[in-house]
Design a protein around this motif. Structure first.
Motif, PDB file in Angstrom:
ATOM      1  N   TRP A  45      22.950  36.217  38.329  1.00 56.49           N
ATOM      2  CA  TRP A  45      24.615  35.329  38.859  1.00 56.49           C
ATOM      3  C   TRP A  45      24.946  36.223  40.210  1.00 56.49           C
ATOM      4  CZ3 TRP A  45      28.281  32.560  35.670  1.00 56.49           C
ATOM      5  CH2 TRP A  45      27.719  31.662  34.583  1.00 56.49           C
ATOM      6  N   MET A  46      24.201  37.662  40.266  1.00 58.33           N
ATOM      7  CA  MET A  46      24.482  38.381  41.340  1.00 58.33           C
ATOM      8  C   MET A  46      23.381  39.168  41.308  1.00 58.33           C
ATOM      9  SD  MET A  46      27.468  41.747  41.614  1.00 58.33           S
ATOM     10  CE  MET A  46      28.821  40.652  41.946  1.00 58.33           C
ATOM     11  N   SER A  47      23.236  39.635  42.964  1.00 63.02           N
ATOM     12  CA  SER A  47      21.918  40.412  43.225  1.00 63.02           C
ATOM     13  C   SER A  47      21.728  41.507  42.261  1.00 63.02           C
ATOM     14  CB  SER A  47      22.041  40.666  44.729  1.00 63.02           C
ATOM     15  OG  SER A  47      21.833  39.505  45.260  1.00 63.02           O
ATOM     16  N   LEU A  70      25.277  41.354  32.238  1.00 67.51           N
ATOM     17  CA  LEU A  70      26.058  41.870  33.290  1.00 67.51           C
ATOM     18  C   LEU A  70      26.199  41.183  34.505  1.00 67.51           C
ATOM     19  CD1 LEU A  70      27.608  44.705  33.773  1.00 67.51           C
ATOM     20  CD2 LEU A  70      25.591  45.601  34.455  1.00 67.51           C
ATOM     21  N   SER A  71      25.199  40.767  35.117  1.00 65.89           N
ATOM     22  CA  SER A  71      25.389  40.155  36.559  1.00 65.89           C
ATOM     23  C   SER A  71      26.274  38.990  36.557  1.00 65.89           C
ATOM     24  CB  SER A  71      24.022  39.633  36.897  1.00 65.89           C
ATOM     25  OG  SER A  71      23.623  38.413  36.425  1.00 65.89           O
ATOM     26  N   LYS A  72      26.363  38.267  35.423  1.00 60.66           N
ATOM     27  CA  LYS A  72      27.045  37.142  35.106  1.00 60.66           C
ATOM     28  C   LYS A  72      28.529  37.594  35.328  1.00 60.66           C
ATOM     29  CE  LYS A  72      28.930  33.561  31.886  1.00 60.66           C
ATOM     30  NZ  LYS A  72      28.628  32.969  30.626  1.00 60.66           N
ATOM     31  N   TRP A  73      28.978  38.596  34.525  1.00 59.11           N
ATOM     32  CA  TRP A  73      30.446  39.134  34.269  1.00 59.11           C
ATOM     33  C   TRP A  73      30.830  39.831  35.644  1.00 59.11           C
ATOM     34  CZ3 TRP A  73      33.162  35.945  31.481  1.00 59.11           C
ATOM     35  CH2 TRP A  73      32.623  35.370  30.598  1.00 59.11           C
ATOM     36  N   GLU A  74      29.945  40.554  36.175  1.00 60.07           N
ATOM     37  CA  GLU A  74      30.306  41.255  37.431  1.00 60.07           C
ATOM     38  C   GLU A  74      30.559  40.231  38.514  1.00 60.07           C
ATOM     39  OE1 GLU A  74      27.909  44.820  38.078  1.00 60.07           O
ATOM     40  OE2 GLU A  74      29.042  45.985  36.462  1.00 60.07           O
ATOM     41  N   SER A  75      29.809  39.101  38.537  1.00 63.98           N
ATOM     42  CA  SER A  75      30.113  38.204  39.640  1.00 63.98           C
ATOM     43  C   SER A  75      31.491  37.479  39.219  1.00 63.98           C
ATOM     44  CB  SER A  75      29.074  37.185  39.538  1.00 63.98           C
ATOM     45  OG  SER A  75      29.218  36.187  38.622  1.00 63.98           O
ATOM     46  N   GLU A 125      37.835  28.602  41.462  1.00 62.43           N
ATOM     47  CA  GLU A 125      37.358  27.576  40.637  1.00 62.43           C
ATOM     48  C   GLU A 125      35.910  27.968  39.982  1.00 62.43           C
ATOM     49  OE1 GLU A 125      36.829  23.412  39.959  1.00 62.43           O
ATOM     50  OE2 GLU A 125      38.544  24.574  40.333  1.00 62.43           O
ATOM     51  N   PHE A 126      34.971  29.027  40.590  1.00 58.28           N
ATOM     52  CA  PHE A 126      33.903  29.307  40.268  1.00 58.28           C
ATOM     53  C   PHE A 126      34.122  30.143  38.925  1.00 58.28           C
ATOM     54  CE2 PHE A 126      30.666  32.276  39.456  1.00 58.28           C
ATOM     55  CZ  PHE A 126      29.419  31.833  39.689  1.00 58.28           C
ATOM     56  N   CYS A 127      35.256  31.199  39.050  1.00 57.94           N
ATOM     57  CA  CYS A 127      35.582  32.048  37.802  1.00 57.94           C
ATOM     58  C   CYS A 127      36.060  31.070  36.662  1.00 57.94           C
ATOM     59  CB  CYS A 127      36.721  32.946  37.953  1.00 57.94           C
ATOM     60  SG  CYS A 127      36.189  34.104  39.491  1.00 57.94           S
ATOM     61  N   LEU A 128      36.845  30.030  36.794  1.00 54.33           N
ATOM     62  CA  LEU A 128      37.545  29.282  35.716  1.00 54.33           C
ATOM     63  C   LEU A 128      36.491  28.267  34.979  1.00 54.33           C
ATOM     64  CD1 LEU A 128      40.977  28.555  37.170  1.00 54.33           C
ATOM     65  CD2 LEU A 128      40.508  30.287  35.513  1.00 54.33           C
ATOM     66  N   ARG A 129      35.468  27.821  35.846  1.00 55.57           N
ATOM     67  CA  ARG A 129      34.622  26.739  35.559  1.00 55.57           C
ATOM     68  C   ARG A 129      33.534  27.757  34.781  1.00 55.57           C
ATOM     69  NH1 ARG A 129      32.991  21.867  37.848  1.00 55.57           N
ATOM     70  NH2 ARG A 129      34.411  20.973  39.182  1.00 55.57           N
ATOM     71  N   TYR A 130      32.784  28.862  35.256  1.00 56.10           N
ATOM     72  CA  TYR A 130      31.790  29.363  34.538  1.00 56.10           C
ATOM     73  C   TYR A 130      32.051  30.589  33.785  1.00 56.10           C
ATOM     74  CZ  TYR A 130      29.614  26.036  37.876  1.00 56.10           C
ATOM     75  OH  TYR A 130      29.488  24.686  38.687  1.00 56.10           O
ATOM     76  N   GLY A 131      33.262  31.363  33.974  1.00 57.42           N
ATOM     77  CA  GLY A 131      33.555  32.437  33.144  1.00 57.42           C
ATOM     78  C   GLY A 131      34.841  32.160  32.214  1.00 57.42           C
ATOM     79  N   GLY A 132      35.418  30.942  32.538  1.00 54.60           N
ATOM     80  CA  GLY A 132      36.557  30.662  31.703  1.00 54.60           C
ATOM     81  C   GLY A 132      37.953  31.366  32.094  1.00 54.60           C
ATOM     82  N   LYS A 133      37.856  32.509  33.143  1.00 53.59           N
ATOM     83  CA  LYS A 133      39.002  33.140  33.236  1.00 53.59           C
ATOM     84  C   LYS A 133      38.990  33.868  34.552  1.00 53.59           C
ATOM     85  CE  LYS A 133      36.977  37.082  30.795  1.00 53.59           C
ATOM     86  NZ  LYS A 133      37.007  38.344  29.935  1.00 53.59           N
ATOM     87  N   ARG A 246      32.129  45.085  28.069  1.00 53.58           N
ATOM     88  CA  ARG A 246      32.277  44.407  27.038  1.00 53.58           C
ATOM     89  C   ARG A 246      31.765  43.309  26.893  1.00 53.58           C
ATOM     90  NH1 ARG A 246      38.260  43.669  25.889  1.00 53.58           N
ATOM     91  NH2 ARG A 246      37.699  41.814  27.217  1.00 53.58           N
ATOM     92  N   ASP A 247      32.474  42.328  27.978  1.00 52.19           N
ATOM     93  CA  ASP A 247      32.082  40.985  28.054  1.00 52.19           C
ATOM     94  C   ASP A 247      30.726  40.585  28.302  1.00 52.19           C
ATOM     95  OD1 ASP A 247      34.660  40.342  27.804  1.00 52.19           O
ATOM     96  OD2 ASP A 247      35.180  39.803  29.655  1.00 52.19           O
ATOM     97  N   ALA A 248      29.928  41.667  28.626  1.00 57.02           N
ATOM     98  CA  ALA A 248      28.327  41.434  28.835  1.00 57.02           C
ATOM     99  C   ALA A 248      27.511  41.818  27.595  1.00 57.02           C
ATOM    100  CB  ALA A 248      28.025  42.305  30.124  1.00 57.02           C
ATOM    101  N   GLY A 249      28.363  42.474  26.720  1.00 56.86           N
ATOM    102  CA  GLY A 249      27.573  42.919  25.637  1.00 56.86           C
ATOM    103  C   GLY A 249      27.322  44.393  25.612  1.00 56.86           C
ATOM    104  N   LEU A 250      27.699  44.998  26.401  1.00 55.94           N
ATOM    105  CA  LEU A 250      27.303  46.366  26.706  1.00 55.94           C
ATOM    106  C   LEU A 250      28.299  47.373  26.106  1.00 55.94           C
ATOM    107  CD1 LEU A 250      25.963  46.234  30.241  1.00 55.94           C
ATOM    108  CD2 LEU A 250      24.782  45.849  28.120  1.00 55.94           C
TER     109      LEU A 250
END
Length: 295
Positions: A45-47, A70-75, A125-133, A246-250
């Protein structure tokens, strides 16, 4: 604020050109973006080069799936930082539109305000749609500068530094074929608008600094440099978030943030991310060098 000393004609010409470009490039973000129901978790989700672990041993120690998580949650963290940063900086611009000393800039301010409001919407919109927060973010104490000319310099320097750092991420992700097209398009469109904002910001900061420089003592100049560099360091440090790990499971990697935040590899990547604005501020004489302090 009295008018800056640089050529007002040149500044007005640049503003007119940028305003015309804003009109020509206008798009409706509420209809422009395709929002899929979900984005794949087994993809970046991030380079990878932008991740906080880039340049550290964790680049090789984490599995591909861990790095994708990690890329998901860092994005989500990156776009959250944009939402909060845009909101704070918009307030500063709105306070100055159609005020004394900003007569020439006010028309472009309207384009800036409209575009940044739209950026804030699609990042949220991106954060709330795909991260929920949205993640919360650190805040630097606002400048309590009584001199309005110096306060204006600090405000628009912060805006410029923030935009140029974000643009480094935007241009990288817009061109990264590893990323989903929705992610690339968000970054692509943001870069297109920000290129105008950065061009405007550089001209305005240069003019504002020319206005105050003759009256600044060496001590005041050092205080301005320390304040702005502290702002840069705070933003860069916000990319290394224990909540994100933490959210990325690390979260079970003991002391991960401490191992990453001051790692030479990460510091080198951070310096590359702000190379352009730091070079500009050194060239203008606002910064004495391009070093970034530790927070």
């Amino acid at each position: 604020m009295t008018p800056p000393t640089k050529s007002q004609d040149r500044f007005t010409e640049i503003l007119d050109r940028l305003s015309e470009k804003s009109v020509a490039d206008h798009y409706n973000p509420y209809t422009h973006f395709a929002w899929p129901d979900s984005l794949p978790d087994d993809a970046y989700w991030m380079s990878p080069s932008l991740l906080s672990i880039a340049g550290t041993e964790f680049e090789n120690e984490l599995t591909e799936q861990q790095k994708m998580a990690l890329s998901k949650w860092e994005s989500i963290n990156f776009y959250s930082m944009n939402v909060h940063g845009i909101r704070e900086l918009l307030n500063e611009v709105i306070d100055r539109v159609h005020t004394r000393g900003f007569e020439a800039a006010s028309e472009f301010f309207h384009h800036f305000i409209g575009e940044e409001n739209e950026h804030m919407w699609f990042f949220a919109e991106f954060c709330l749609r795909y991260g929920g927060k949205l993640y919360s973010t650190l805040r630097l104490e606002g400048e309590s500068e009584k001199d309005p000319d110096i306060a204006n310099l600090l405000v628009f320097s912060r805006i410029l530094l923030f935009e140029e750092l974000v643009d480094h991420f935007n241009t990288t992700m817009a061109n990264d074929e590893l990323l989903h097209e929705t992610i690339r398009e968000i970054n692509r469109m943001h870069h297109r608008d920000e290129s105008r904002h950065i061009a405007f910001g550089r001209e305005l900061v240069s003019m504002l600094f020319d206005r105050v420089r003759p009256a600044l003592s060496d001590e005041q100049l050092a205080e301005i440099e320390a304040y702005l560099k502290g702002y840069v360091a705070m933003i860069l440090d916000s990319f290394c978030s224990p909540v994100v790990y933490r959210d990325a499971g690390l979260g079970d990697i003991v002391g991960l943030r401490g191992k990453v935040v001051n790692h030479p590899g990460r510091l080198a990547a951070a310096k590359r991310a702000v190379r352009k604005p730091m070079s500009f501020f050194v060239k203008q004489g606002i910064f004495s060098d391009d070093t970034i302090p530790a927070i």
